[in-house]
Structure formats: C-alpha cells, structure tokens
Motif scaffolding. Structure first.
Motif, mmCIF file in Angstrom:
data_model
loop_
_atom_site.group_PDB
_atom_site.id
_atom_site.type_symbol
_atom_site.label_atom_id
_atom_site.label_comp_id
_atom_site.label_asym_id
_atom_site.label_seq_id
_atom_site.Cartn_x
_atom_site.Cartn_y
_atom_site.Cartn_z
ATOM 1 N N GLN A 1 7.438 -10.245 -28.472
ATOM 2 C CA GLN A 1 8.585 -9.484 -28.656
ATOM 3 C C GLN A 1 9.363 -9.054 -27.680
ATOM 4 O OE1 GLN A 1 6.940 -6.703 -32.044
ATOM 5 N NE2 GLN A 1 9.012 -7.094 -32.725
ATOM 6 N N ILE A 2 10.603 -9.430 -27.472
ATOM 7 C CA ILE A 2 11.331 -9.019 -26.117
ATOM 8 C C ILE A 2 12.558 -8.125 -26.754
ATOM 9 C CG2 ILE A 2 12.669 -9.742 -24.241
ATOM 10 C CD1 ILE A 2 10.693 -12.127 -23.981
ATOM 11 N N PHE A 3 12.759 -7.102 -26.241
ATOM 12 C CA PHE A 3 14.069 -6.396 -26.271
ATOM 13 C C PHE A 3 14.886 -6.308 -25.188
ATOM 14 C CE2 PHE A 3 10.838 -5.376 -29.495
ATOM 15 C CZ PHE A 3 11.428 -4.940 -30.658
ATOM 16 N N GLY A 4 16.100 -6.715 -25.292
ATOM 17 C CA GLY A 4 16.967 -6.559 -24.066
ATOM 18 C C GLY A 4 18.142 -5.770 -24.454
ATOM 19 N N ALA A 5 18.879 -5.175 -23.368
ATOM 20 C CA ALA A 5 19.938 -4.315 -23.631
ATOM 21 C C ALA A 5 21.217 -4.870 -23.065
ATOM 22 C CB ALA A 5 19.517 -2.646 -22.887
ATOM 23 N N LEU A 6 22.026 -5.060 -23.990
ATOM 24 C CA LEU A 6 23.361 -5.781 -23.605
ATOM 25 C C LEU A 6 24.110 -5.049 -22.560
ATOM 26 C CD1 LEU A 6 25.417 -7.839 -24.389
ATOM 27 C CD2 LEU A 6 26.304 -6.280 -26.037
ATOM 28 N N HIS A 7 24.260 -3.691 -22.488
ATOM 29 C CA HIS A 7 24.895 -2.818 -21.278
ATOM 30 C C HIS A 7 24.023 -2.369 -20.317
ATOM 31 C CE1 HIS A 7 28.089 -3.150 -24.221
ATOM 32 N NE2 HIS A 7 27.449 -2.749 -24.990
ATOM 33 N N ASP A 8 22.978 -3.180 -19.923
ATOM 34 C CA ASP A 8 22.085 -2.743 -18.752
ATOM 35 C C ASP A 8 22.616 -3.093 -17.550
ATOM 36 O OD1 ASP A 8 19.694 -2.419 -17.668
ATOM 37 O OD2 ASP A 8 18.374 -3.138 -18.921
ATOM 38 N N ASN A 9 22.630 -1.763 -16.858
ATOM 39 C CA ASN A 9 23.081 -1.910 -15.321
ATOM 40 C C ASN A 9 22.118 -1.703 -14.534
ATOM 41 O OD1 ASN A 9 22.614 0.744 -15.336
ATOM 42 N ND2 ASN A 9 24.798 1.210 -15.078
ATOM 43 N N VAL A 10 20.655 -1.759 -14.871
ATOM 44 C CA VAL A 10 19.489 -1.609 -14.094
ATOM 45 C C VAL A 10 18.963 -3.140 -13.956
ATOM 46 C CG1 VAL A 10 17.110 -0.715 -13.716
ATOM 47 C CG2 VAL A 10 19.116 0.923 -14.603
ATOM 48 N N ILE A 11 18.705 -3.758 -14.971
ATOM 49 C CA ILE A 11 18.214 -5.043 -15.085
ATOM 50 C C ILE A 11 18.939 -5.703 -15.971
ATOM 51 C CG2 ILE A 11 16.306 -6.419 -15.781
ATOM 52 C CD1 ILE A 11 14.219 -4.467 -15.493
ATOM 53 N N PRO A 12 20.030 -6.189 -15.411
ATOM 54 C CA PRO A 12 21.089 -7.124 -16.369
ATOM 55 C C PRO A 12 20.608 -7.945 -17.450
ATOM 56 C CG PRO A 12 21.848 -7.108 -13.940
ATOM 57 C CD PRO A 12 20.325 -6.466 -13.885
ATOM 58 N N VAL A 13 21.130 -7.764 -18.709
ATOM 59 C CA VAL A 13 20.543 -8.364 -19.766
ATOM 60 C C VAL A 13 20.225 -9.922 -19.631
ATOM 61 C CG1 VAL A 13 22.741 -8.898 -20.846
ATOM 62 C CG2 VAL A 13 20.698 -8.494 -22.406
ATOM 63 N N ALA A 14 20.964 -10.579 -18.728
ATOM 64 C CA ALA A 14 20.817 -12.014 -18.252
ATOM 65 C C ALA A 14 19.294 -12.258 -18.043
ATOM 66 C CB ALA A 14 21.467 -12.358 -17.257
ATOM 67 N N HIS A 15 18.573 -11.357 -17.434
ATOM 68 C CA HIS A 15 17.102 -11.474 -17.171
ATOM 69 C C HIS A 15 16.305 -11.414 -18.190
ATOM 70 C CE1 HIS A 15 17.968 -11.220 -12.777
ATOM 71 N NE2 HIS A 15 18.816 -10.442 -13.108
ATOM 72 N N ALA A 16 16.539 -10.632 -19.182
ATOM 73 C CA ALA A 16 15.772 -10.570 -20.514
ATOM 74 C C ALA A 16 16.016 -11.795 -21.366
ATOM 75 C CB ALA A 16 16.236 -9.448 -21.362
ATOM 76 N N TYR B 1 13.477 -12.610 -29.948
ATOM 77 C CA TYR B 1 14.376 -11.844 -28.935
ATOM 78 C C TYR B 1 15.289 -10.863 -29.736
ATOM 79 C CZ TYR B 1 17.866 -10.832 -25.139
ATOM 80 O OH TYR B 1 18.559 -10.196 -24.478
ATOM 81 N N VAL B 2 15.460 -9.631 -29.367
ATOM 82 C CA VAL B 2 16.355 -8.536 -30.039
ATOM 83 C C VAL B 2 17.170 -8.192 -28.981
ATOM 84 C CG1 VAL B 2 16.965 -6.622 -31.460
ATOM 85 C CG2 VAL B 2 14.863 -8.288 -31.967
ATOM 86 N N GLU B 3 18.509 -8.096 -29.000
ATOM 87 C CA GLU B 3 19.437 -7.608 -28.045
ATOM 88 C C GLU B 3 19.977 -6.385 -28.467
ATOM 89 O OE1 GLU B 3 21.265 -10.267 -25.229
ATOM 90 O OE2 GLU B 3 23.083 -9.677 -25.964
ATOM 91 N N LEU B 4 19.774 -5.174 -27.880
ATOM 92 C CA LEU B 4 20.334 -3.784 -28.579
ATOM 93 C C LEU B 4 21.664 -3.591 -27.866
ATOM 94 C CD1 LEU B 4 16.759 -2.002 -27.914
ATOM 95 C CD2 LEU B 4 17.803 -2.930 -30.095
ATOM 96 N N PRO B 5 22.555 -2.810 -28.698
ATOM 97 C CA PRO B 5 23.722 -2.474 -27.953
ATOM 98 C C PRO B 5 24.084 -1.308 -27.304
ATOM 99 C CG PRO B 5 23.703 -1.849 -30.299
ATOM 100 C CD PRO B 5 22.450 -2.580 -29.985
ATOM 101 N N CYS B 6 23.013 -1.308 -26.050
ATOM 102 C CA CYS B 6 22.923 -0.156 -25.333
ATOM 103 C C CYS B 6 22.587 -0.587 -23.725
ATOM 104 C CB CYS B 6 21.763 0.701 -25.993
ATOM 105 S SG CYS B 6 20.184 -0.118 -25.714
ATOM 106 N N GLY B 7 22.592 0.660 -23.113
ATOM 107 C CA GLY B 7 22.206 0.624 -21.754
ATOM 108 C C GLY B 7 20.700 0.534 -21.343
ATOM 109 N N HIS B 8 20.067 0.501 -20.407
ATOM 110 C CA HIS B 8 18.814 0.273 -19.883
ATOM 111 C C HIS B 8 17.864 1.353 -20.348
ATOM 112 C CE1 HIS B 8 15.622 -1.210 -17.503
ATOM 113 N NE2 HIS B 8 15.355 0.078 -17.267
#
Length: 251
Positions: free
Chosen positions: A202-217, A229-236
């Motif tokens: 299971q992989i959870f990415g964060a759409l507004h991630d400015n630490v590890i940009p979501v493109a990496h997840a 894969y689940v993308e969360l509407p939040c920051g890191h």
C-alpha cells in the motif's frame, strides 16, 4: 549548457572530489537527518534488544499480527503515536529508533539505519515466528522499510506513507544548483529494493507534498505492479489526519 559553464564545472570537479567526504557528511547532516533527543514521555513502552534501546512499542496481550515502523527523518520514535493509531488495535507495533535519534547512541546514516532495521526485523521474526509481520515506512523511513523487502524472508506486507522512489531524485528536485550525485552518500533506491518483492504493498502519496513531491510516490507505485496507491489531499505532514482514507490492514 554553454561551453563556459561546462568548462567551469569540469574545473570544479577535482575540488569537489577532494571535498567529497566532508561535503557528504555536511549535506546529510544539514538536509537529511533531524533527530531530537528527549526522554520517552509517551504512552509507548521502551523497546530493547539485548538490553540496548531499539525504539518504542505498543504491546497487546494476544496479538493477531506484528508491525515494524520506520519513521520519518525528524523527531524520534516516541513521537509516532499517530502512526500506531492507524494500525489494527489487535496488533503489536514496534517503532524503530534510528542510531543517533532519541536516546539511542550512534550516528544516523543509510548504513547504520539499514543495519538497525534489519536487526529489529530479524528480532521480531524470531520473537513472533507464527504471526504476520508487516513493515510500515514513513517518508525517509520508506528507505529502510523497502530495503527489508529484499531479504530472503521479506515482510508479509509493506505500507509506505509519503515515500520516495529514490532519494537522489528528491535531492535533485530541491538542490538543482548542486552536483548532489557527487555529494550525497545516502542514496536509498526504493524502486530497486522492491523490484523482486511479491507481497502486498500500500502506498499513500500526498498531493500537496512540498518535502517529497507527489510525483515520487506516483513513480514508485507505478514501478510496483501489485501496489495499491491512494493519493491524499494534503501536505507531507498531514497524512495521519485522514483516518477515513488511510486504512491499513493485516491481510
């Protein structure tokens, strides 16, 4: 690149090579590891291996499963109650303390953290031989968590919160003006580590991630055929707030 800039870079390469070891230590000490060193005042129990501090734990009397948690790059293990709260209530949860974090002696590095993760994982395998053993990696902790998946007996399940595909590519996003490939010592590559892993992911990415940009997840999830894969509407740092979307199971 203009010829003048290429010549300047070529002229600087010998200097960078001479400075490589101290520059790498400075780069990672400044930009990668942010430990705190407070006593454990949480509800979690201190966890020791052979008498030495290994982290913190939530223990249950009759566990149905066991989880090993590799946390992010800031703070310490006793700060991670919010991760434990997302795990099934009938599972034991062990949060690894990295060398040089909390009250654990040592110096953080890819080598020392990977070694600590492997020791903890093998200890839990021996302690709970008949139980499902899952591994959860958060942010930087996705590196050692994925490394465990290349062991002869890998985790039964892997969960990654706001992870990277490979750490070097994240560094290049943030420091385009530096030759980070030459300067970085610690280069976890999660795509490579998971290339032969067949267990559930299971992989959870964060759409507004400015630490590890979501493109990496997204890239990591794309490289693992069985990943959910689940993308969360939040920051890191806000992923744990989404209790309705972050659902972690043992099976």
């Amino acid at each position: 690149m203009p010829p003048s800039r290429r010549l300047l870079l070529l002229a600087l390469l010998p200097v960078l090579a001479c400075l490589a070891s101290p520059a790498r230590a400075m780069l990672e000490g400044t930009f990668l590891y942010f430990p705190t060193h407070a006593p454990n005042r949480s509800a979690l129990t201190d966890w020791r291996i052979d008498g030495q501090l290994a982290g913190c734990a939530r223990l249950v009397e009759h566990p149905r499963a066991v989880w090993l948690i590799c946390h992010g790059n800031a703070g310490q293990a006793s700060d991670r109650q919010y991760i434990v709260d997302h795990l099934p209530a009938d599972a034991c949860a062990y949060i690894l303390e990295y060398p040089g974090y909390g009250l654990r002696p040592g110096t953080p590095s890819m080598a020392s953290i990977n070694a600590a993760a492997r020791s903890a994982y093998e200890t839990l395998r021996a302690l709970y031989p008949s139980l499902h053993l899952g591994v959860l990696g958060e942010s930087l902790g996705s590196g050692p968590a994925c490394t465990l998946c290349s062991l002869p007996v890998p985790p039964d399940r892997l969960v990654l919160m706001v992870p990277f595909d490979n750490l070097l590519s994240v560094a290049k996003d943030h420091m385009r003006f530096l030759p980070v490939g030459l300067l970085m010592r610690d280069k976890w590559d999660n795509v490579k580590a998971l290339s032969s892993y067949k267990g559930p992911v299971q992989i959870f990415g964060a759409l507004h991630d400015n630490v590890i940009p979501v493109a990496h997840a997204r890239a990591l999830a794309k490289s693992v055929p069985q990943a959910r894969y689940v993308e969360l509407p939040c920051g890191h740092n806000e992923w744990s707030l989404f209790t309705d979307l972050v659902v972690i199971t043992d099976g």
